[in-house]
Design a protein around this motif. Structure first.
Motif, PDB file in Angstrom:
ATOM      1  N   THR A  29      48.383  38.847  26.461  1.00 39.85           N
ATOM      2  CA  THR A  29      47.897  39.737  27.541  1.00 39.85           C
ATOM      3  C   THR A  29      46.371  39.659  27.474  1.00 39.85           C
ATOM      4  N   VAL A  30      45.661  39.958  28.569  1.00 38.11           N
ATOM      5  CA  VAL A  30      44.252  40.197  28.602  1.00 38.11           C
ATOM      6  C   VAL A  30      43.854  41.698  29.054  1.00 38.11           C
ATOM      7  N   GLN A  31      43.012  42.178  28.131  1.00 33.99           N
ATOM      8  CA  GLN A  31      42.474  43.462  28.725  1.00 33.99           C
ATOM      9  C   GLN A  31      40.967  43.373  28.390  1.00 33.99           C
ATOM     10  N   ASP A  32      40.068  43.736  29.533  1.00 32.73           N
ATOM     11  CA  ASP A  32      38.697  43.854  29.353  1.00 32.73           C
ATOM     12  C   ASP A  32      38.142  42.649  28.617  1.00 32.73           C
ATOM     13  N   ASN A  50      40.146  31.759  25.462  1.00 33.42           N
ATOM     14  CA  ASN A  50      38.896  32.437  25.930  1.00 33.42           C
ATOM     15  C   ASN A  50      37.549  31.785  25.835  1.00 33.42           C
ATOM     16  N   CYS A  51      37.323  30.724  26.135  1.00 38.23           N
ATOM     17  CA  CYS A  51      36.222  29.750  25.915  1.00 38.23           C
ATOM     18  C   CYS A  51      35.639  29.419  27.368  1.00 38.23           C
ATOM     19  N   GLY A  52      36.304  29.978  28.447  1.00 48.20           N
ATOM     20  CA  GLY A  52      35.479  29.599  29.500  1.00 48.20           C
ATOM     21  C   GLY A  52      35.159  30.857  30.360  1.00 48.20           C
ATOM     22  N   GLU A  53      35.640  30.859  31.597  1.00 47.53           N
ATOM     23  CA  GLU A  53      35.154  32.018  32.415  1.00 47.53           C
ATOM     24  C   GLU A  53      35.951  33.147  31.823  1.00 47.53           C
ATOM     25  N   LYS A  54      35.576  34.510  32.362  1.00 46.63           N
ATOM     26  CA  LYS A  54      36.323  35.608  32.111  1.00 46.63           C
ATOM     27  C   LYS A  54      37.688  35.896  32.629  1.00 46.63           C
ATOM     28  N   LEU A  55      38.559  36.120  31.869  1.00 48.52           N
ATOM     29  CA  LEU A  55      40.035  36.388  32.345  1.00 48.52           C
ATOM     30  C   LEU A  55      40.433  37.470  32.912  1.00 48.52           C
ATOM     31  N   GLU A  56      41.266  37.387  33.963  1.00 52.13           N
ATOM     32  CA  GLU A  56      41.669  38.252  34.707  1.00 52.13           C
ATOM     33  C   GLU A  56      42.715  39.262  33.858  1.00 52.13           C
ATOM     34  N   ASP A  57      42.585  40.581  33.857  1.00 55.69           N
ATOM     35  CA  ASP A  57      43.484  41.517  33.102  1.00 55.69           C
ATOM     36  C   ASP A  57      44.920  41.193  33.437  1.00 55.69           C
TER      37      ASP A  57
END
Length: 420
Positions: A400-403, A386-393
């Motif tokens: 997993t990625v949430q918000d 999580n150090c770059g652009e916002k990740l897709e959920d």
């Protein structure tokens, strides 16, 4: 008065909104604040209030919750106190899973029948708050109420997410609406001056109830109503004396990943809204762990649990759970690291180094931001999360990625050099 009370803690359903944290454990068993479990919150509130007969109802992934309850809540052999698990079970009168909060209590009534009690306190297993239930019970008895509902004043922006109550001058509930989206301006109730100054005019149900014994049995037996908030409470207002008990302290429902994440990181504030260091501390399992050891680490707003070995360079606004191992030159920022259930031996660590595979914990030269690291994970060296652009959920196997929050799954292995 608390000697006349028995408590039921509702463990919730499948806990899909907290997935993947609930993939292998029930919602009440999810670790919180580095060393506790969610179920410790309502149980601790009960014990501090003098309520010592507690049932926890659950039906999904209950093994770890059973183990935690068994290893944590021990009482004298000469005491009537207990904290017991009631898992969903097939009986001659019921062959189905719990269909809702009211159905869960209905199916458990035969377990309560062997005890003497006048009042039933019903709590949720996924909320963070500190409340003196003795005051709520005294208020219930003094008002000669049949049902009491704990309510919290909320702002108009929050109304669509709650069941909203309307009260009269005596705090009796006169109407109830479930999560109104529009045209709720007339639902404002009488609140304290402090709440009014914050614009909090609407009374939201906290999912905390007191029922007189006879009333609970009458409302649950002989019908198929399955939920307190959607059916039992609204349909009881005209036929029973339903009282609102206003609570103005900190309270949050932590049933989603974002709310769970925010509630945990909020504990690192200088003066957190939920005070872990209060005299009414949280009870949990007593582990015989060594103190944590840190070397060369700058910590700013961090909570470090027992038994950790930390060589990180920076830890900022993060919670580090029990038995966490963090390597050299690693940066942890805005994270909840849950820790591990056991230590690797020196031999196992050496074998992993020879095989060039990650060891349990977090490796060297990692940068991890805005993440939840579940238990027993293996994060290699030179990992960036999580150090770059916002990740897709979405679900990506090991995480997993949430918000924008990355959740590394329990027992996941993240190879050296991985970028998430």
């Amino acid at each position: 008065m608390t000697s006349k009370v028995i408590c039921i803690v509702l463990g919730g359903g499948q806990g899909s909104r907290l997935s993947p944290l609930t993939a292998t454990r029930s919602k009440p068993a999810v670790p919180i604040a580095g060393k506790y479990r969610l179920v410790d919150i309502p149980i601790s509130n009960c014990l501090h209030s003098g309520i010592t007969r507690i049932y926890v109802l659950t039906q999904f992934n209950s093994a770890s919750l059973n183990k935690h309850i068994k290893n944590t809540y021990h009482f004298s052999s000469f005491s009537e106190a207990f904290v017991d698990i009631l898992a969903a079970e097939q009986t001659p009168t019921s062959g189905s899973w719990y269909q809702g909060t009211a159905d869960a209590v209905r199916q458990s009534l035969h377990h309560l029948a062997v005890h003497e009690f006048d009042y039933v306190l019903i709590l949720s297993g996924d909320q963070l708050y500190q409340m003196d239930f003795e005051q709520m019970i005294e208020n219930h008895i003094k008002a000669d109420a049949e049902i009491s509902i704990a309510t919290i004043p909320v702002h108009a922006n929050d109304v669509p997410g709650f069941g909203i109550l309307k009260t009269d001058a005596d705090n009796l509930v006169t109407a109830f609406v479930e999560k109104p989206k529009t045209n709720f301006e007339n639902w404002a109730s009488e609140v304290s001056d402090e709440m009014a100054s914050q614009g909090r005019y609407y009374l939201a149900s906290m999912g905390i109830y007191i029922f007189n014994r006879s009333v609970l049995y009458t409302l649950l037996q002989g019908n198929e109503r399955t939920d307190f908030g959607k059916e039992i409470i609204p349909q009881s207002i005209d036929s029973h004396k339903v009282l609102s008990y206003q609570y103005e302290g900190y309270w949050t429902d932590i049933g989603t990943i974002p709310s769970f994440f925010d509630a945990n990181l909020g504990l690192t504030d200088d003066i957190p809204q939920f005070n872990l260091f209060d005299k009414n501390y949280i009870f949990t399992r007593a582990r015989m762990l060594p103190p944590s050891k840190m070397s060369g680490t700058h910590v700013d707003k961090g909570i470090i649990a027992d038994g950790c070995i930390i060589n990180a360079s920076h830890i900022t606004r993060s919670i580090i759970g029990i038995r966490t191992r963090i390597g050299f030159d690693t940066t942890i920022e805005n994270c909840y690291v849950m820790g591990s259930d056991n230590y690797q031996t020196l031999e196992q660590i050496e074998e992993s180094k020879v095989a060039n595979t990650p060891i349990m914990g977090i490796g060297d030269r990692c940068t991890i931001k805005n993440a939840i690291i579940d238990k027993n994970t293996y994060i290699g060296n030179d990992v960036q999360i999580n150090c770059g652009e916002k990740l897709e959920d979405g679900d990506y196997g090991t995480h997993t990625v949430q918000d924008g929050i990355v959740v590394i799954k329990k027992r996941a292995i993240i190879p050296h050099g991985t970028i998430i």
